[in-house]
Design an enzyme around this catalytic site. Structure first.
Site, short mmCIF file in Angstrom:
data_model
loop_
_atom_site.label_atom_id
_atom_site.label_comp_id
_atom_site.label_asym_id
_atom_site.label_seq_id
_atom_site.Cartn_x
_atom_site.Cartn_y
_atom_site.Cartn_z
CD GLU A 90 20.78 129.82 124.98
OE1 GLU A 90 21.28 128.94 124.26
OE2 GLU A 90 21.41 130.35 125.92
CB ALA A 103 23.50 124.89 131.48
CE LYS A 123 29.37 121.70 128.99
NZ LYS A 123 28.29 121.97 128.05
CB THR A 145 23.07 119.23 125.16
OG1 THR A 145 24.39 119.32 125.66
CG2 THR A 145 22.35 118.09 125.87
N GLY A 164 27.29 129.92 123.49
CA GLY A 164 26.96 129.95 122.07
C GLY A 164 26.40 131.28 121.60
CE LYS A 204 20.43 128.71 128.62
NZ LYS A 204 21.01 127.66 127.75
#
Length: 280
Positions: free
Chosen positions: A122, A102, A140, A35, A116, A113
């Site tokens: 983050e 998220a 989500k 995103t 990734g 989170k």
């Protein structure tokens, strides 16, 4: 379906950036994930006269690449300048805002989170910001965490991983596992910090209004479980973002402790953007 999801992400990112990135902002956090590609795209669309005076702070190698490719000014989190705080001490300047995605968002704007594998950086960037704004698509959104995204990512010291698997089972996680680096890398998934990720499944987590739950059965309230996980030796950080947001932290004198977003922008299937903010 793919084009629908991507359109939803783009719509949410554009709305979030146009609402929360203000002309006077100077330091902006850029998160990780699919995103965030559209977040950077929306910032670029504002033009160099708008974003030229701004400096962007990445949460990992992916966001560094996005910032560089867009021609935006960048510094790492620990390289931003020192300013005098309210007590007269020198401190790193706060970020004006941070944009990130998220894996799952509940009704109280708690987040999972770390899908990734960038959760530690983050979180560092999120708590360094006056406001954290979350951007996601409709998939989500959940009433409780661990409903659709079944596991909590935990960044751990590799040496501690075998013991941590046993300790997580004792907390009620039925089958915690070290994340594999496959298909792109043989062996374990290694983070930008040289750590491993353990994915720990739990039953859906309770909200504060639901009570503390039954820890013996692995039914945890979000903040209670977060506290227990962070006590485990060898855990560097966890993928639960909980507690207070930036606005609440300032009101309570808790600067530098905010993990939750001030708003979540969900791109919906019908092309609309749904905005969730904390309930009064």
């Amino acid at each position: 379906m793919t084009s629908l999801v991507e359109s939803a992400k783009k719509a949410a990112a554009t709305r979030a950036v146009n609402t929360h990135l203000l002309p006077h902002h100077r330091y902006v956090g850029i998160g990780s994930g699919s995103t965030v590609v559209y977040v950077v795209e929306a910032i670029s669309a504002l033009g160099p006269d708008f974003y030229g005076p701004m400096t962007f702070i990445p949460t990992g190698s992916q966001s560094k690449g996005l910032i560089r490719a867009a021609g935006l000014n960048m510094v790492n989190l620990d390289e931003r300048p020192l300013v005098q705080d309210k007590d007269g001490n020198m401190a790193l300047v706060e970020l004006d805002v941070c944009f990130d995605g998220a894996d799952e968002v509940d009704e109280e704007l708690n987040l999972i989170k770390g899908g990734g594998a960038c959760l530690l950086q983050e979180k560092l960037v999120a708590i360094a910001a006056k406001q954290f704004v979350c951007v996601a698509d409709y998939r989500k959104q959940s009433p409780r965490l661990c409903t659709q995204w079944k596991t909590i990512p935990i960044e751990v010291l590799p040496l501690a991983a075998p013991d941590l698997l046993s300790r997580l089972r004792a907390l009620g996680s039925p089958a915690p596992a070290v994340r594999s680096g496959l298909p792109s890398k043989a062996g374990e998934c290694v983070t930008d910090n040289g750590m491993w990720i353990i994915d720990a499944p739990f039953p859906p987590l309770l909200l504060e209004k639901d009570g503390e739950g039954n820890a013996a059965e692995g039914k945890w309230e979000v903040s209670r479980l977060a506290s227990e996980l962070l006590k485990l030796p060898g855990v560097a950080e966890i993928g639960l973002f909980h507690g207070v947001n930036g606005d609440q932290a300032r009101a309570q004198g808790k600067s530098g402790q905010a993990q939750k977003p001030v708003a979540v922008y969900f791109g919906m299937q019908d092309g609309e953007v749904q905005v969730l903010t904390p309930k009064a």
